[in-house]
Write a protein that holds these residues in place. Structure first.
Motif, PDB file in Angstrom:
ATOM      1  N   PHE A 131       0.783  -1.315  -0.083  1.00  8.10           N
ATOM      2  CA  PHE A 131      -0.270   0.007  -0.211  1.00  8.10           C
ATOM      3  C   PHE A 131       0.767   1.182  -0.061  1.00  8.10           C
ATOM      4  CE2 PHE A 131      -2.369  -3.316   2.446  1.00  8.10           C
ATOM      5  CZ  PHE A 131      -3.491  -3.311   1.587  1.00  8.10           C
ATOM      6  N   GLY A 132       2.166   1.108  -0.142  1.00  3.35           N
ATOM      7  CA  GLY A 132       3.036   2.361   0.294  1.00  3.35           C
ATOM      8  C   GLY A 132       3.463   2.435   1.601  1.00  3.35           C
ATOM      9  N   ILE A 133       4.822   2.622   1.675  1.00  6.64           N
ATOM     10  CA  ILE A 133       5.256   2.600   3.190  1.00  6.64           C
ATOM     11  C   ILE A 133       5.048   3.916   3.906  1.00  6.64           C
ATOM     12  CG2 ILE A 133       7.379   3.417   2.849  1.00  6.64           C
ATOM     13  CD1 ILE A 133       8.593   0.843   4.422  1.00  6.64           C
ATOM     14  N   GLY A 134       5.135   4.985   3.529  1.00  3.91           N
ATOM     15  CA  GLY A 134       4.741   6.126   4.057  1.00  3.91           C
ATOM     16  C   GLY A 134       5.708   6.438   5.308  1.00  3.91           C
ATOM     17  N   TYR A 135       5.273   6.643   6.443  1.00  2.00           N
ATOM     18  CA  TYR A 135       6.430   6.830   7.383  1.00  2.00           C
ATOM     19  C   TYR A 135       6.770   5.775   8.126  1.00  2.00           C
ATOM     20  CZ  TYR A 135       4.736  12.008   7.483  1.00  2.00           C
ATOM     21  OH  TYR A 135       4.535  13.336   7.219  1.00  2.00           O
ATOM     22  N   GLY A 136       6.238   4.557   7.616  1.00  3.01           N
ATOM     23  CA  GLY A 136       6.877   3.343   8.286  1.00  3.01           C
ATOM     24  C   GLY A 136       8.281   3.204   7.551  1.00  3.01           C
ATOM     25  N   TRP A 137       8.675   3.878   6.680  1.00  2.00           N
ATOM     26  CA  TRP A 137      10.041   3.634   6.324  1.00  2.00           C
ATOM     27  C   TRP A 137      10.997   4.109   7.511  1.00  2.00           C
ATOM     28  CZ3 TRP A 137      13.877   7.540   6.103  1.00  2.00           C
ATOM     29  CH2 TRP A 137      13.230   8.877   6.317  1.00  2.00           C
ATOM     30  N   LEU A 138      10.679   5.079   8.280  1.00  2.00           N
ATOM     31  CA  LEU A 138      11.261   5.656   9.343  1.00  2.00           C
ATOM     32  C   LEU A 138      11.777   4.140  10.588  1.00  2.00           C
ATOM     33  CD1 LEU A 138       9.777   8.896  10.297  1.00  2.00           C
ATOM     34  CD2 LEU A 138      11.950   8.488   9.275  1.00  2.00           C
ATOM     35  N   LEU A 139      10.516   3.364  10.540  1.00  2.00           N
ATOM     36  CA  LEU A 139      10.953   2.286  11.396  1.00  2.00           C
ATOM     37  C   LEU A 139      11.873   1.382  10.827  1.00  2.00           C
ATOM     38  CD1 LEU A 139      10.298   0.687  14.041  1.00  2.00           C
ATOM     39  CD2 LEU A 139       8.249  -0.351  12.763  1.00  2.00           C
ATOM     40  N   ILE A 140      11.738   1.088   9.604  1.00  2.00           N
ATOM     41  CA  ILE A 140      12.613   0.014   8.864  1.00  2.00           C
ATOM     42  C   ILE A 140      13.989   0.636   8.704  1.00  2.00           C
ATOM     43  CG2 ILE A 140      12.963  -0.935   6.878  1.00  2.00           C
ATOM     44  CD1 ILE A 140      10.242  -1.937   8.309  1.00  2.00           C
ATOM     45  N   ALA A 141      14.113   1.925   8.596  1.00  2.00           N
ATOM     46  CA  ALA A 141      15.375   2.684   8.363  1.00  2.00           C
ATOM     47  C   ALA A 141      16.063   2.537   9.934  1.00  2.00           C
ATOM     48  CB  ALA A 141      15.145   4.025   7.765  1.00  2.00           C
ATOM     49  N   SER A 142      15.358   2.629  10.739  1.00  2.00           N
ATOM     50  CA  SER A 142      15.828   2.762  12.393  1.00  2.00           C
ATOM     51  C   SER A 142      16.329   1.103  12.742  1.00  2.00           C
ATOM     52  CB  SER A 142      15.044   3.248  13.403  1.00  2.00           C
ATOM     53  OG  SER A 142      13.868   1.898  13.487  1.00  2.00           O
ATOM     54  N   VAL A 143      15.573   0.175  12.053  1.00  2.00           N
ATOM     55  CA  VAL A 143      16.252  -1.295  12.301  1.00  2.00           C
ATOM     56  C   VAL A 143      17.487  -1.440  11.485  1.00  2.00           C
ATOM     57  CG1 VAL A 143      15.898  -3.565  11.678  1.00  2.00           C
ATOM     58  CG2 VAL A 143      13.954  -2.213  12.533  1.00  2.00           C
ATOM     59  N   VAL A 144      17.832  -0.694  10.510  1.00  2.00           N
ATOM     60  CA  VAL A 144      18.930  -0.824   9.616  1.00  2.00           C
ATOM     61  C   VAL A 144      19.908  -0.125  10.335  1.00  2.00           C
ATOM     62  CG1 VAL A 144      20.045  -0.406   7.278  1.00  2.00           C
ATOM     63  CG2 VAL A 144      17.724  -1.243   7.434  1.00  2.00           C
ATOM     64  N   VAL A 145      19.804   1.060  10.740  1.00  2.00           N
ATOM     65  CA  VAL A 145      20.761   1.836  11.484  1.00  2.00           C
ATOM     66  C   VAL A 145      21.207   1.167  12.515  1.00  2.00           C
ATOM     67  CG1 VAL A 145      21.209   4.068  12.635  1.00  2.00           C
ATOM     68  CG2 VAL A 145      20.239   4.079  10.520  1.00  2.00           C
ATOM     69  N   PHE A 146      20.207   0.527  13.618  1.00  2.00           N
ATOM     70  CA  PHE A 146      20.483  -0.164  14.788  1.00  2.00           C
ATOM     71  C   PHE A 146      21.171  -1.278  14.544  1.00  2.00           C
ATOM     72  CE2 PHE A 146      19.001  -3.124  17.957  1.00  2.00           C
ATOM     73  CZ  PHE A 146      19.598  -2.497  19.061  1.00  2.00           C
ATOM     74  N   ASP A 147      21.124  -2.137  13.442  1.00  2.62           N
ATOM     75  CA  ASP A 147      21.982  -3.357  13.219  1.00  2.62           C
ATOM     76  C   ASP A 147      23.093  -2.964  12.589  1.00  2.62           C
ATOM     77  OD1 ASP A 147      19.660  -4.691  14.113  1.00  2.62           O
ATOM     78  OD2 ASP A 147      19.862  -6.243  12.845  1.00  2.62           O
TER      79      ASP A 147
END
Length: 261
Positions: free
Chosen positions: A155-171
């Protein structure tokens, strides 16, 4: 080269295939897999449900439907036999995200990794259930990066990309395999139900030359506590059955075996 990544290639094909079927089910109505990682229908006949999602729903006080309960028992039974965290290594789309983070770590030669408390993910599992009971909402399902990623791709990730990006940065920059290895309560749940699975990595001490490549490659290296000590199967349910230890072992000291062989 292919031998060194044989399990990794198969895992990525499995993860991408399942994700693709979900996307095609949501976008084009393809009936192979429709729904999401918490509740899905296979060919519009068989309902499969995430047992942890059903458990969260039950502690809210809601009554789960018969198809959801049966579907959760089917899934729980499968992972009890195959190994609970097979879901993490072979099904979960977040493994693709954390794999990207690990690639970033290797590319930038990042060696630093903070070590969170060992049982943190189990504490978060309990917290998810407690919050579900208090708020009357399935707490982890509400914020799960797995659901965010799945919905975002359809449906389009919208602000959800912030959560996914935070996982990438964290890991990538803070904790190696941080989300899957230390934070995800779903992984903790599957680790508990999959401790007695039938197929496990087996370490042969007599063949080992102590290169320690397996420990460097393993995303849950604590499960290889027998390396250098004695021949043994992996006993911990925290193993995601990814096969990385077997891939990198040039001595063929680690193979998959039935626990009854």
């Amino acid at each position: 080269m292919i031998k060194q990544y044989r399990y990794t290639i198969l895992r990525r094909l499995s993860q991408l295939s399942i994700l693709s079927f979900f996307i095609m089910g949501g976008v084009y109505g393809l009936k192979v897999l429709r729904g999401n990682y918490s509740s899905a229908k296979v060919f519009d006949v068989l309902t499969l449900s995430d047992p942890f999602a059903v458990l969260q729903n039950l502690v809210t006080g809601n009554i789960a439907g018969k198809p959801a309960v049966i579907g959760s028992l089917i899934v729980a039974s499968f992972y009890a036999i195959a190994g609970g965290r097979v879901f993490c290594g072979w099904v979960c789309p977040m493994n693709l995200v954390t794999g990207l983070a690990n690639s970033i770590r290797r590319a930038l030669d990042i060696t630093f990794s903070y070590s969170p408390e060992v049982n943190l993910r189990y504490r978060l599992l309990i917290l998810a259930l407690v919050l579900s009971a208090i708020t009357k909402v399935a707490a982890f399902e509400w914020i799960s990066p797995i659901g965010v990623l799945h919905r975002g791709l359809i449906f389009g990730i919208g602000y959800g990309w912030l959560l996914i990006a935070s996982v990438v940065v964290f890991d990538a920059f803070l904790v190696r395999n941080g989300f899957c290895g230390h934070l995800c309560p779903l992984g903790a749940f599957y680790a508990l139900i999959g401790r007695g699975n039938l197929i496990k990595p087996y370490y042969n001490h007599d063949k080992c030359t102590m290169c320690m490549k397996c420990l460097k490659a393993c995303p849950e290296k604590q499960v290889l506590d027998m390396v250098g000590q004695k021949s043994s199967m992996v006993k911990s349910g925290q193993c995601i059955q990814c096969g990385r230890c077997a891939e990198v072992c040039n001595d063929n000291a680690i193979t998959f075996k039935s626990r009854f062989s």
